[in-house]
Design a protein around this motif. Structure first.
Motif, PDB file in Angstrom:
ATOM      1  N   LYS A   1       0.751  -1.668   0.323  1.00  0.00           N
ATOM      2  CA  LYS A   1       0.034  -0.162  -0.085  1.00  0.00           C
ATOM      3  C   LYS A   1       1.285   0.659   0.219  1.00  0.00           C
ATOM      4  N   GLN A   2       2.162   1.133   0.468  1.00  0.00           N
ATOM      5  CA  GLN A   2       3.011   2.506   0.474  1.00  0.00           C
ATOM      6  C   GLN A   2       3.666   2.622  -0.934  1.00  0.00           C
ATOM      7  N   LEU A   3       3.767   1.463  -1.581  1.00  0.00           N
ATOM      8  CA  LEU A   3       4.163   0.886  -2.761  1.00  0.00           C
ATOM      9  C   LEU A   3       3.127   1.749  -3.324  1.00  0.00           C
ATOM     10  N   ILE A   4       1.806   1.915  -3.275  1.00  0.00           N
ATOM     11  CA  ILE A   4       1.585   2.415  -4.318  1.00  0.00           C
ATOM     12  C   ILE A   4       1.730   4.579  -4.156  1.00  0.00           C
ATOM     13  N   GLN A   5       1.695   4.513  -3.219  1.00  0.00           N
ATOM     14  CA  GLN A   5       1.647   6.349  -3.336  1.00  0.00           C
ATOM     15  C   GLN A   5       3.235   6.458  -3.314  1.00  0.00           C
ATOM     16  N   ILE A   6       4.020   5.872  -3.360  1.00  0.00           N
ATOM     17  CA  ILE A   6       5.214   6.105  -3.727  1.00  0.00           C
ATOM     18  C   ILE A   6       5.649   6.278  -5.109  1.00  0.00           C
ATOM     19  N   HIS A   7       5.122   4.948  -5.606  1.00  0.00           N
ATOM     20  CA  HIS A   7       5.094   5.135  -7.043  1.00  0.00           C
ATOM     21  C   HIS A   7       4.172   6.446  -7.974  1.00  0.00           C
ATOM     22  N   ARG A   8       3.076   6.868  -7.282  1.00  0.00           N
ATOM     23  CA  ARG A   8       2.583   7.913  -7.791  1.00  0.00           C
ATOM     24  C   ARG A   8       3.127   9.241  -7.213  1.00  0.00           C
TER      25      ARG A   8
ATOM     26  N   ALA B   1       5.904   4.394 -16.477  1.00  0.00           N
ATOM     27  CA  ALA B   1       6.318   3.541 -15.527  1.00  0.00           C
ATOM     28  C   ALA B   1       6.350   3.314 -14.042  1.00  0.00           C
ATOM     29  N   HIS B   2       6.048   4.344 -13.812  1.00  0.00           N
ATOM     30  CA  HIS B   2       6.057   4.712 -12.507  1.00  0.00           C
ATOM     31  C   HIS B   2       4.010   4.288 -12.413  1.00  0.00           C
ATOM     32  N   GLN B   3       3.223   5.230 -13.191  1.00  0.00           N
ATOM     33  CA  GLN B   3       2.323   5.113 -12.993  1.00  0.00           C
ATOM     34  C   GLN B   3       1.535   3.474 -13.693  1.00  0.00           C
ATOM     35  N   ASP B   4       2.452   2.744 -14.486  1.00  0.00           N
ATOM     36  CA  ASP B   4       2.124   0.980 -14.367  1.00  0.00           C
ATOM     37  C   ASP B   4       2.448   0.891 -13.127  1.00  0.00           C
ATOM     38  N   CYS B   5       3.700   1.251 -12.487  1.00  0.00           N
ATOM     39  CA  CYS B   5       4.044  -0.106 -11.245  1.00  0.00           C
ATOM     40  C   CYS B   5       2.194   0.485  -9.990  1.00  0.00           C
ATOM     41  N   GLU B   6       2.297   1.774 -10.287  1.00  0.00           N
ATOM     42  CA  GLU B   6       1.411   2.168  -8.737  1.00  0.00           C
ATOM     43  C   GLU B   6       0.086   1.047  -9.259  1.00  0.00           C
ATOM     44  N   GLN B   7      -0.365   1.446 -10.663  1.00  0.00           N
ATOM     45  CA  GLN B   7      -1.933   0.554 -11.152  1.00  0.00           C
ATOM     46  C   GLN B   7      -1.688  -1.563 -10.762  1.00  0.00           C
ATOM     47  N   ASP B   8      -0.583  -1.719 -10.907  1.00  0.00           N
ATOM     48  CA  ASP B   8       0.122  -2.633 -10.865  1.00  0.00           C
ATOM     49  C   ASP B   8      -0.257  -3.361  -9.386  1.00  0.00           C
ATOM     50  N   TYR B   9       0.353  -2.289  -8.172  1.00  0.00           N
ATOM     51  CA  TYR B   9      -0.007  -2.386  -7.256  1.00  0.00           C
ATOM     52  C   TYR B   9      -1.326  -2.691  -6.502  1.00  0.00           C
ATOM     53  N   LYS B  10      -2.194  -1.560  -7.205  1.00  0.00           N
ATOM     54  CA  LYS B  10      -3.249  -1.635  -6.718  1.00  0.00           C
ATOM     55  C   LYS B  10      -4.039  -2.731  -7.488  1.00  0.00           C
TER      56      LYS B  10
END
Length: 753
Positions: free
Chosen positions: A430-437, A454-463
């Motif tokens: 959950k913290q990785l979502i905020q970090i990548h955002r 790339a970071h938006q993709d990571c955020e979506q993947d973690y979501k």
């Protein structure tokens, strides 16, 4: 323990008096030790009386100083235990340190081990985990060297608990399982009970709630057998925490209230405060913030009265979080500053870090970025020093957000990258979502669009990963709750009485007759609409099996049922039967509409009140899932020519669907908007949305779409088909707009007038 010197003159009256004083002191000490865990408020007074008798004994010329030192050392350990119960950890260090000195002078290695374990426990509770581990390992080495199996078990237990506190759950599991094996070898029931409870806490942190509850119940069985009310009270607190983590708030509240009642009966103020904090946390997760604050304020008052500074600071931290959620930033800052003053006085680095984190968040909300930055930096450093990785991630993330807002790109990148590395190491998704955002925002500021993507993709993947894991966890948790509840009911049934069974069996007979009538109705419908019902056959089979199992259970336990238990099982049977009736009613609705038998009565109807009534009827169901169900209508009346009764059926189906598929703790909006010639009602949720394949099958009978109910509700795929058919009867247009992963909005449009 040493006995008085045999050199004392037994024939003299002074000698008899000396021996009597020593015996009285020893007896008071033993009473004090027995009070630990049973009557904690009596531990200190009894130990103090023992020391007073010991002082009189030492004034005798023929006293044995070694025996006196042994009693003084044991009394010091009793004081340490009493101080630990009220979180007076500096006093624990003082008394346990004195005990160690005395045992060391006596050459008593077992006593030294006990003193070191007490010192380790106090250090761990103060958040000084490296010191705690060092002391516990010293105790373990000393116990192993001297062959002290009991001391070895205590030391391993302390090591396991310290691993638990710092999040090293696998290491904690290993240490505590070895502790349990030693205690079983020693037949130490009290130690076994304590270790089972600690193992339950470890399994709960690992997400294995079934194992956690099993260990807690094994521990509780020992406590019931030994009649240890304080241990039972603490166990109920642990059970409450586990059910809280499972999302079973009803059981969590019940066990927490039991814990509070027992702690108050024992006059254990610190335990009562912990129970009140547990109630505050549960109500906070239920978003009942005023009730939550009330419990935290009660806990805080007790902690301040008894000098429990650690507990006081924890209450402040919880209150800071609630005030922050409520947007009361100035109040949050005030409480965080009070908390910081308390924890600095007691030297707890971990709690200082949390207090500074609260100050940083409140300062940021109030626009004081300079103070927020300084607070977040200090918080991150203290979290690092205390080994609290999750807290450090939060502090670095907040620091990064401050830098991003100030466009300090280099500083932001450094803080967020450090937070990302720690979060990946610890699996804090959950913290990785905020970090990548935040990293996406940072790279957007510097025009690095490839990194942004790339970071938006990571955020979506973690979501998506969080969503899937939480869905799996909810399903698993419900299964665990069912298994535990089933085991509990079976245990209760075994104690039921024969005399109470007859009335319940009569009621079961009535339910069976009702079930047989329902089956005959289903058979008739099946002959008329064979293809239609064939699709839904499996949806009818499951509740029938459940009813049969309940009936067989009642029949087989004829000699052991009570009225209350039978009523509970009968209610379960009714609930299952009700689900069957709901399914049958939907089938008949479709059948009536298709055969042209549905009655439609057009009249002038007011839409605002119609929508309000439907929303009101579903508020309770929404609250059970933590869903905020909102209603928005115009101030003026909106009149249409329709059948309002059938229109309500449409709205009820759409609201039921939205609540059924909406995530826990999300929002559902029901609204009405008026355009030039039409009024449009719509229901919007934050669920998983619809796929392209879902859109093709929408509004068809028995459509099994990709989304699944989030609360284990039942669904056969008829609700939207009924909506579509009723809409055609009342002159309404119905459609849906949805993208996968972005929720769904269902519209019902009628002409004005």
């Amino acid at each position: 323990m040493l006995n008085p010197s045999s050199n004392a003159k037994a024939s003299s009256s002074d000698s008899e008096s000396t021996t009597g004083l020593w015996n009285e002191s020893k007896k008071l000490l033993e009473d004090s030790r027995r009070a630990i865990g049973i009557a904690p408020h009596q531990v200190r007074p009894l130990a103090q009386q023992a020391l007073e008798k010991l002082a009189a004994y030492r004034r005798r010329p023929d006293h044995d100083e070694n025996a006196a030192c042994a009693i003084e050392a044991e009394c010091s350990l009793c004081f340490a235990s009493a101080d630990y119960d009220v979180s007076a950890f500096d006093a624990v260090h003082k008394h346990a340190g004195r005990a160690f000195e005395l045992f060391d002078a006596l050459g008593d290695s077992e006593g030294q081990t006990k003193a070191l374990v007490n010192l380790a426990r106090a250090s761990s509770a103060q958040g000084n985990y490296p010191r705690s581990m060092e002391l516990a390992e010293r105790a373990l080495a000393l116990a192993v060297d001297r062959g002290d199996r009991s001391g070895e078990a205590s030391a391993r237990s302390s090591i396991g608990v310290t691993h638990l506190y710092v999040g090293r759950y696998r290491e904690a599991l290993q240490a505590l399982e070895s502790t349990l094996a030693l205690e079983q070898e020693l037949e130490d029931k009290r130690g076994i009970q304590s270790t089972l409870s600690n193992l339950g806490a470890v399994h709960a942190r690992l997400g294995d709630y079934q194992a956690a509850l099993e260990h807690y119940h094994r521990s509780l069985a020992i406590l019931d057998e030994s009649r240890d009310p304080l241990g039972s009270a603490n166990l109920y607190g642990n059970l409450a925490n586990t059910y809280h983590m499972l999302g079973n708030f009803g059981q969590a509240l019940e066990h927490c209230m039991t814990c509070l009642r027992l702690q108050r009966q024992l006059e254990n103020q610190s335990g009562a405060a912990r129970a009140l904090m547990g109630l505050g946390n549960i109500h906070s997760d239920l978003k009942e913030y005023q009730q939550s604050l009330s419990y935290f304020e009660q806990a805080l008052a007790i902690q301040q009265a008894i000098g429990d500074r650690e507990g006081e600071s924890a209450s402040y931290i919880n209150m800071v979080q609630i005030f922050t959620v409520l947007g009361r930033s100035a109040t949050a800052l005030e409480h965080a500053e009070r908390c910081l003053a308390v924890v600095r006085a007691i030297g707890n680095q971990r709690l200082q870090a949390f207090a500074l984190l609260g100050i940083g968040n409140a300062s940021a909300a109030l626009g004081d970025r300079e103070r927020a930055e300084a607070s977040f930096r200090a918080s991150a450093e203290l979290f690092a020093a205390s080994g609290e990785k999750s807290g450090r991630i939060g502090a670095l993330l907040n620091l990064g957000e401050i830098f991003v807002a100030q466009e300090r790109l280099s500083d932001a990148g450094e803080a967020l990258t450090a937070a990302q590395q720690l979060a990946e190491e610890t699996g804090e998704i959950k913290q990785l979502i905020q970090i990548h955002r935040q990293l996406a925002i940072l790279h957007r500021q510097s025009g690095q669009w490839r990194e942004v993507a790339a970071h938006q993709d990571c955020e979506q993947d973690y979501k998506e990963r969080v969503f899937n894991e939480e869905s799996d966890r909810r399903i698993k948790n419900l299964q665990i709750i069912y298994k535990i509840e089933q085991a509990r009911q079976e245990a209760e049934i075994s104690r039921l009485k024969n005399v109470e069974l007859a009335a319940a069996l009569a009621k079961v007979g009535e339910l069976n007759e009702e079930l047989q009538r329902t089956n005959r109705q289903l058979t008739e419908i099946n002959r008329e609409k064979n293809d239609f019902l064939g699709i839904a056959a499996h949806d009818l089979r499951d509740p029938l099996v459940n009813i049969k199992m309940l009936a067989e259970l009642l029949h087989s336990k004829f000699d052991s049922l009570s009225k209350e238990q039978i009523q509970e099982l009968a209610n379960d049977t009714i609930t299952v039967a009700d689900k069957m009736f709901e399914l049958i009613e939907q089938l008949l609705d479709v059948n009536r509409i298709e055969q042209g038998l549905a009655s439609v009565n057009f009249a002038s109807g007011e839409l605002c009140e119609c929508l309000r009534q439907s929303v009101t009827n579903f508020q309770h169901k929404a609250r059970l899932k933590g869903i905020a169900l909102q209603c928005q209508v115009p101030d003026a009346q909106v009149l249409v020519n329709t059948d309002t009764k059938l229109l309500r059926r449409i709205l009820d189906n759409l609201l039921s669907n939205a609540i059924k598929f909406a995530p826990i703790n999300s929002c559902v909006l029901a609204a009405l908007k008026v355009e030039a010639n039409a009024a449009t009602l719509f229901v919007q949720d934050e669920g998983p949305g619809l796929t392209a394949e879902d859109h093709k099958r929408l509004f068809t009978k028995f459509a099994r779409l990709s989304a699944r109910p989030t609360g284990k509700e039942h669904s056969i795929g008829l609700g939207l088909a009924i909506v579509k058919k009723i809409a055609s009867l009342v002159g309404a247009k119905v459609w849906c707009e949805s993208e996968e992963g972005k929720g769904a909005t269902f519209f019902v449009q009628l002409p004005l007038g």
